[in-house]
Write a protein that holds these residues in place. Structure first.
Motif, PDB file in Angstrom:
ATOM      1  N   ASP A  46      -5.124  -0.607  -3.845  1.00 33.74           N
ATOM      2  CA  ASP A  46      -3.997   0.043  -4.604  1.00 33.74           C
ATOM      3  C   ASP A  46      -4.751   1.330  -5.457  1.00 33.74           C
ATOM      4  N   THR A  49       0.819  -1.195  -0.159  1.00 40.00           N
ATOM      5  CA  THR A  49      -0.099  -0.270   0.185  1.00 40.00           C
ATOM      6  C   THR A  49       0.929   1.409   0.066  1.00 40.00           C
ATOM      7  N   ALA A  64      -4.942   4.019  -2.745  1.00 35.94           N
ATOM      8  CA  ALA A  64      -3.322   4.315  -2.485  1.00 35.94           C
ATOM      9  C   ALA A  64      -2.996   5.347  -3.444  1.00 35.94           C
TER      10      ALA A  64
END
Length: 127
Positions: free
Chosen positions: A103, A35, A106
């Motif tokens: 993802d 992450t 992030a």
């Protein structure tokens, strides 16, 4: 868009690359590698783009975010197999092999951080 080198952004990209490599080598697995590494990679790509072009804050942010999203959504397909790269460790490390919603979060948070830093802290006249 013109090519123009900016040593500040290129230095930031180099430092972020070293951090990413350190995370990849000793990070193992978990939050830091997966992450936080994804969070940092969009910042690295942004710094690289700004370090090599005359693109502005918003254009660079959008390009990097769309690129990151595209690579992530490609992970829903066997695109590494199409390119005959499914056995290449470096290709799997760079492009990933599994789609993760975290993802996307992030990447988004990385770009939002850039936008806040660039527009509010470093250059408040651009907001």
């Amino acid at each position: 868009m013109k090519l123009q080198l900016n040593s500040t952004y290129l230095l930031m990209a180099f430092i972020l690359l070293l951090i990413e490599l350190t995370i990849a080598v000793i990070g193992g697995s978990g939050f830091i590698r997966h992450t936080f590494g994804d969070y940092l990679v969009v910042i690295l790509l942004y710094a690289l783009l700004r370090g090599c072009t005359t693109l502005g804050i918003w254009s660079s942010s959008l390009i990097v975010l769309l690129f990151a999203y595209t690579v992530e959504f490609l992970q829903l397909t066997p695109f590494l197999s199409y390119l005959n790269l499914e056995q290449h460790t470096l290709a799997k490390l760079i492009f990933g092999s599994t789609f993760e919603v975290l993802d996307i979060v992030a990447y988004t948070l990385g770009i939002l951080s850039i936008l806040i830093l660039e527009t509010k802290l470093f250059n408040p006249r651009t907001s």
